[in-house]
Design a protein around this motif. Structure first.
Motif, PDB file in Angstrom:
ATOM      1  N   GLY A 159       0.810  -1.210   0.000  1.00 51.78           N
ATOM      2  CA  GLY A 159       0.000   0.000   0.000  1.00 51.78           C
ATOM      3  C   GLY A 159       0.837   1.250   0.000  1.00 51.78           C
ATOM      4  N   GLN A 160       0.133   2.375   0.076  1.00 51.70           N
ATOM      5  CA  GLN A 160       0.779   3.685   0.048  1.00 51.70           C
ATOM      6  C   GLN A 160      -0.064   4.642   0.874  1.00 51.70           C
ATOM      7  OE1 GLN A 160       1.756   5.074  -3.889  1.00 51.70           O
ATOM      8  NE2 GLN A 160       1.725   7.228  -3.276  1.00 51.70           N
ATOM      9  N   PHE A 161       0.577   5.296   1.843  1.00 51.70           N
ATOM     10  CA  PHE A 161      -0.149   6.266   2.654  1.00 51.70           C
ATOM     11  C   PHE A 161      -0.408   7.531   1.832  1.00 51.70           C
ATOM     12  CE2 PHE A 161       1.949   3.794   6.067  1.00 51.70           C
ATOM     13  CZ  PHE A 161       0.811   3.445   6.782  1.00 51.70           C
ATOM     14  N   GLY A 162      -1.627   8.042   1.947  1.00 54.91           N
ATOM     15  CA  GLY A 162      -1.984   9.249   1.206  1.00 54.91           C
ATOM     16  C   GLY A 162      -3.427   9.599   1.462  1.00 54.91           C
ATOM     17  N   THR A 163      -4.046  10.201   0.471  1.00 60.69           N
ATOM     18  CA  THR A 163      -5.460  10.590   0.598  1.00 60.69           C
ATOM     19  C   THR A 163      -6.293   9.979  -0.518  1.00 60.69           C
ATOM     20  OG1 THR A 163      -5.005  12.611  -0.655  1.00 60.69           O
ATOM     21  CG2 THR A 163      -4.909  12.759   1.747  1.00 60.69           C
ATOM     22  N   GLY A 164      -5.747   8.971  -1.176  1.00 59.87           N
ATOM     23  CA  GLY A 164      -6.443   8.377  -2.307  1.00 59.87           C
ATOM     24  C   GLY A 164      -7.495   7.368  -1.884  1.00 59.87           C
ATOM     25  N   ARG A 165      -8.231   6.906  -2.876  1.00 63.88           N
ATOM     26  CA  ARG A 165      -9.239   5.879  -2.659  1.00 63.88           C
ATOM     27  C   ARG A 165      -8.649   4.514  -2.976  1.00 63.88           C
ATOM     28  NH1 ARG A 165     -14.597   7.786  -2.637  1.00 63.88           N
ATOM     29  NH2 ARG A 165     -14.752  10.052  -2.896  1.00 63.88           N
ATOM     30  N   GLY A 166      -9.333   3.485  -2.539  1.00 63.66           N
ATOM     31  CA  GLY A 166      -8.870   2.138  -2.820  1.00 63.66           C
ATOM     32  C   GLY A 166      -8.239   1.492  -1.604  1.00 63.66           C
ATOM     33  N   PHE A 167      -7.960   0.201  -1.734  1.00 58.11           N
ATOM     34  CA  PHE A 167      -7.461  -0.580  -0.615  1.00 58.11           C
ATOM     35  C   PHE A 167      -6.021  -0.189  -0.297  1.00 58.11           C
ATOM     36  CE2 PHE A 167      -5.751  -4.583   1.252  1.00 58.11           C
ATOM     37  CZ  PHE A 167      -6.613  -4.660   2.341  1.00 58.11           C
ATOM     38  N   LEU A 168      -5.789   0.229   0.962  1.00 57.19           N
ATOM     39  CA  LEU A 168      -4.475   0.643   1.468  1.00 57.19           C
ATOM     40  C   LEU A 168      -3.875   1.753   0.608  1.00 57.19           C
ATOM     41  CD1 LEU A 168      -2.848  -2.752   2.561  1.00 57.19           C
ATOM     42  CD2 LEU A 168      -4.490  -1.294   3.773  1.00 57.19           C
ATOM     43  N   ARG A 169      -4.695   2.737   0.293  1.00 56.82           N
ATOM     44  CA  ARG A 169      -4.228   3.893  -0.470  1.00 56.82           C
ATOM     45  C   ARG A 169      -4.508   5.203   0.265  1.00 56.82           C
ATOM     46  NH1 ARG A 169      -0.430   2.522  -3.990  1.00 56.82           N
ATOM     47  NH2 ARG A 169      -0.951   0.474  -4.859  1.00 56.82           N
ATOM     48  N   GLY A 170      -5.110   5.135   1.425  1.00 57.92           N
ATOM     49  CA  GLY A 170      -5.492   6.348   2.134  1.00 57.92           C
ATOM     50  C   GLY A 170      -4.647   6.611   3.366  1.00 57.92           C
ATOM     51  N   THR A 171      -5.271   7.180   4.373  1.00 58.45           N
ATOM     52  CA  THR A 171      -4.596   7.530   5.615  1.00 58.45           C
ATOM     53  C   THR A 171      -4.383   6.287   6.476  1.00 58.45           C
ATOM     54  OG1 THR A 171      -6.664   7.908   6.810  1.00 58.45           O
ATOM     55  CG2 THR A 171      -5.745   9.767   5.556  1.00 58.45           C
ATOM     56  N   ALA A 172      -3.651   6.466   7.569  1.00 56.06           N
ATOM     57  CA  ALA A 172      -3.464   5.360   8.506  1.00 56.06           C
ATOM     58  C   ALA A 172      -4.802   4.891   9.069  1.00 56.06           C
ATOM     59  CB  ALA A 172      -2.523   5.777   9.636  1.00 56.06           C
ATOM     60  N   ASP A 173      -5.724   5.834   9.287  1.00 54.82           N
ATOM     61  CA  ASP A 173      -7.069   5.462   9.756  1.00 54.82           C
ATOM     62  C   ASP A 173      -7.767   4.577   8.729  1.00 54.82           C
ATOM     63  OD1 ASP A 173      -6.400   7.138  11.782  1.00 54.82           O
ATOM     64  OD2 ASP A 173      -7.942   8.640  11.390  1.00 54.82           O
ATOM     65  N   ASP A 174      -7.638   4.947   7.442  1.00 57.40           N
ATOM     66  CA  ASP A 174      -8.256   4.145   6.382  1.00 57.40           C
ATOM     67  C   ASP A 174      -7.661   2.738   6.367  1.00 57.40           C
ATOM     68  OD1 ASP A 174      -9.773   6.348   5.523  1.00 57.40           O
ATOM     69  OD2 ASP A 174      -8.183   7.031   4.176  1.00 57.40           O
ATOM     70  N   TRP A 175      -6.344   2.656   6.462  1.00 55.37           N
ATOM     71  CA  TRP A 175      -5.692   1.340   6.486  1.00 55.37           C
ATOM     72  C   TRP A 175      -6.257   0.498   7.631  1.00 55.37           C
ATOM     73  CZ3 TRP A 175      -0.075   0.116   4.998  1.00 55.37           C
ATOM     74  CH2 TRP A 175       0.296   0.785   3.827  1.00 55.37           C
ATOM     75  N   ALA A 176      -6.336   1.107   8.810  1.00 56.18           N
ATOM     76  CA  ALA A 176      -6.789   0.358   9.986  1.00 56.18           C
ATOM     77  C   ALA A 176      -8.203  -0.173   9.798  1.00 56.18           C
ATOM     78  CB  ALA A 176      -6.708   1.240  11.233  1.00 56.18           C
ATOM     79  N   GLU A 177      -9.087   0.660   9.287  1.00 58.42           N
ATOM     80  CA  GLU A 177     -10.464   0.226   9.076  1.00 58.42           C
ATOM     81  C   GLU A 177     -10.544  -0.898   8.046  1.00 58.42           C
ATOM     82  OE1 GLU A 177     -13.315   3.372   8.436  1.00 58.42           O
ATOM     83  OE2 GLU A 177     -12.103   4.763   9.613  1.00 58.42           O
ATOM     84  N   GLN A 178      -9.771  -0.782   6.977  1.00 58.86           N
ATOM     85  CA  GLN A 178      -9.814  -1.796   5.918  1.00 58.86           C
ATOM     86  C   GLN A 178      -9.242  -3.129   6.388  1.00 58.86           C
ATOM     87  OE1 GLN A 178      -7.676   0.410   2.959  1.00 58.86           O
ATOM     88  NE2 GLN A 178      -9.503   1.431   2.157  1.00 58.86           N
ATOM     89  N   LEU A 179      -8.149  -3.097   7.117  1.00 55.91           N
ATOM     90  CA  LEU A 179      -7.567  -4.349   7.614  1.00 55.91           C
ATOM     91  C   LEU A 179      -8.451  -4.968   8.690  1.00 55.91           C
ATOM     92  CD1 LEU A 179      -3.756  -3.438   7.780  1.00 55.91           C
ATOM     93  CD2 LEU A 179      -4.984  -4.713   5.994  1.00 55.91           C
ATOM     94  N   ALA A 180      -9.030  -4.138   9.545  1.00 56.74           N
ATOM     95  CA  ALA A 180      -9.946  -4.670  10.559  1.00 56.74           C
ATOM     96  C   ALA A 180     -11.148  -5.343   9.903  1.00 56.74           C
ATOM     97  CB  ALA A 180     -10.400  -3.554  11.498  1.00 56.74           C
ATOM     98  N   GLU A 181     -11.662  -4.737   8.846  1.00 54.40           N
ATOM     99  CA  GLU A 181     -12.803  -5.332   8.136  1.00 54.40           C
ATOM    100  C   GLU A 181     -12.427  -6.686   7.534  1.00 54.40           C
ATOM    101  OE1 GLU A 181     -16.005  -4.311   4.563  1.00 54.40           O
ATOM    102  OE2 GLU A 181     -14.374  -2.914   5.024  1.00 54.40           O
ATOM    103  N   LEU A 182     -11.208  -6.799   6.984  1.00 56.59           N
ATOM    104  CA  LEU A 182     -10.766  -8.083   6.441  1.00 56.59           C
ATOM    105  C   LEU A 182     -10.691  -9.142   7.526  1.00 56.59           C
ATOM    106  CD1 LEU A 182      -7.910  -7.619   3.799  1.00 56.59           C
ATOM    107  CD2 LEU A 182     -10.264  -8.337   3.449  1.00 56.59           C
TER     108      LEU A 182
END
Length: 527
Positions: free
Chosen positions: A236-259
């Motif tokens: 992935g890549q930290f940033g403000t983009g859309r998609g899996f593991l492409r956003g902020t650290a908060d986005d990453w956390a929510e996506q991995l928790a959902e998995l």
């Protein structure tokens, strides 16, 4: 489906020979940050890659707690008996921190060019099944006869007959398979401890169907789906983009928790060689994933309630379980073995300690990890002192006996001592280098009033480096002697003097560092 497995987080690093030292530093950083797993790919035919097994051995020697594994071992170029002994040996030497990721092989032209056998998809899976039986047997993990002392497997690709088993690992080494096609998924369900796919080959939307194949086969085999840990190599890549593991650290956390909660994935291995990305992953993402998953699991166990909301460090919802810091600095009893020290201890800068600070479990785990690392250094130092004592006593007891046998024994002791001392010196140097380059730099920016303390800690690192050089110089003098007579006794006395000074300075330094940094680390993390 959530299988309820404990969450783990790791790194998938490159074994590029041109950046070998950077890879070792990345492994040390992952260890200090409290990650669970350090892995590298295994392509023996790649001229730009270091040998995976040798690299993992070096990583294990420079770290304290993190587990190491190939991701995944190339079976066609890693015969199973040798692979089993290599992993078991690494497990013994690392104190139970070796695992085995295993694959059928790919890039067959390159494998053949390196002397391997070209296999069809069916042959590759058949060979893997035979190899797992042999590896389990060598480790004493035969399902029908645990601890069996001999191994017999007669296969089309690999055969052993009455081979003596061993050495046995010191912990139950797991086998994780990189599997994608139905037959390999069924083999994973029957024979493996973990399933280790990668993004790009199995993207998140493909996991449901693959998990279903494993679950059905695990039930048929009488193991049950929970017997297989679900792991995932992610990128992935930290940033403000859309998609899996492409956003902020908060986005990453929510996506991995959902998995984890929907697909049961519970070990996330991040592919990166970037220390800054690794820090964010370990400090911002991993604790938040754990909080989210634990909250949702608790809600489900309680019979309902609203879904868990994202829990991220440094926001009010993350501090609902905050408590006073229970981690304590290791006391310094003031005992000194040397006549004098290379610094004054009464002029060390001291910062005010917060009186009513409270921290979440994830925050408190950061200073606890520092103490754990320091405890390892203290324990290894005590063992080193014991070894020096044994060698000195041996030199005295055999000083009058000039037999060839005694001479050879003392030389062997000297070389063993030298190797142990050098390993310990590298361990201390690596720890201090990591602090100087990463942790201290971060704390300076996060808490400016710590500047004088950080300055003093860095100065003490330089002093301890000089003391380590004295230990090294003493070793040079020892190795050239027989270990007895005036020359040998003098060399051993010099090692003892240098080791006493190292003991005084290092233990004093570690205690001071803990007294000053436990609260700042809980507040600001490692970086």
């Amino acid at each position: 489906m959530d299988y309820g497995h404990e969450l783990r987080f790791g790194v998938f690093a490159s074994p590029d020979a041109s950046r070998a030292h950077a890879t070792l530093e990345l492994a040390q950083l992952a260890d200090v940050l409290g990650l669970d797993l350090f892995t590298v790919q295994d392509h023996p035919y790649n001229a730009k890659h270091l040998d995976t097994s040798t690299l993992l051995t070096s990583v294990a020697a420079r770290t304290n707690a993190i587990h190491v594994a190939a991701n995944v071992a190339n079976l066609p170029l890693r015969p199973p008996v040798g692979l089993a002994k290599q992993v078991a040996t690494l497990d013994v030497l690392s104190g139970g921190r070796a695992e085995l990721g295993l694959g059928t092989g790919a890039f067959w032209d390159a494998i053949v060019a390196a002397g391997g056998e070209r296999r069809s998809p069916k042959e590759a899976v058949d060979a893997l099944v035979e190899a797992i039986r042999i590896i389990r047997g060598v480790w004493g993990q035969h399902p029908d006869d645990p601890g069996a002392r001999s191994v017999t497997v007669r296969g089309e690709h690999y055969s052993v007959t009455g081979m003596h088993a061993g050495p046995f690992p010191v912990h139950p080494v797991e086998i994780w398979l990189g599997a994608y096609r139905p037959r390999m998924l069924r083999v994973t369900a029957r024979l493996a401890d973990g399933w280790l796919p990668s993004m790009g080959y199995a993207d998140p939307d493909a996991l449901t169907g693959m998990n279903a194949v494993i679950d059905e086969s695990a039930d048929r085999a009488g193991r049950g789906p929970r017997a297989i840990r679900r792991m995932y190599n992610v990128f992935g890549q930290f940033g403000t983009g859309r998609g899996f593991l492409r956003g902020t650290a908060d986005d990453w956390a929510e996506q991995l928790a959902e998995l984890t909660l929907t697909e049961g994935m519970s070990t996330y291995v991040l592919g990166t060689d970037d220390p800054d990305v690794l820090r964010r992953y370990a400090v911002e993402v991993a604790p938040a994933v754990r909080d989210l998953v634990e909250s949702e699991r608790a809600r489900r166990a309680g019979g309902g309630g609203p879904p868990a909301v994202p829990v991220v460090p440094d926001v009010p919802t993350a501090r609902a379980d905050a408590a006073p810091l229970t981690v304590r600095a290791t006391p310094d009893d003031g005992t000194r073995l040397s006549a004098s020290l290379p610094w004054r201890e009464d002029d060390r800068p001291i910062t005010a300690k917060p009186e009513h600070a409270a921290y979440s479990p994830a925050e408190a785990a950061v200073p606890q990890h520092l103490v754990d690392v320091h405890d390892h250094l203290r324990a290894e130092l005590a063992q080193l002192r014991d070894i020096v004592g044994q060698v000195r006593r041996g030199a005295l007891s055999t000083g009058a006996a000039r037999s060839v046998l005694n001479t050879m024994a003392m030389r062997q002791n000297n070389w063993t001592l030298g190797a142990y001392c050098e390993t310990y010196c590298r361990l201390v140097t690596g720890h201090h280098t990591l602090e100087d380059r990463s942790i201290f730099t971060h704390l300076r920016g996060a808490q400016p009033d710590l500047g004088p303390v950080i300055d003093r800690l860095e100065e003490e690192h330089h002093v301890i480096a000089d003391v380590l050089e004295q230990v090294d110089d003493a070793l040079v003098g020892l190795v050239g002697t027989d270990g007895y007579g005036q020359t040998g006794k003098g060399a051993l006395e010099e090692i003892q003097r240098a080791l006493d000074l190292l003991t005084d300075t290092l233990l004093s330094h570690l205690a001071y560092e803990e007294r000053e940094l436990l609260h700042p680390l809980a507040r600001h993390g490692f970086g």
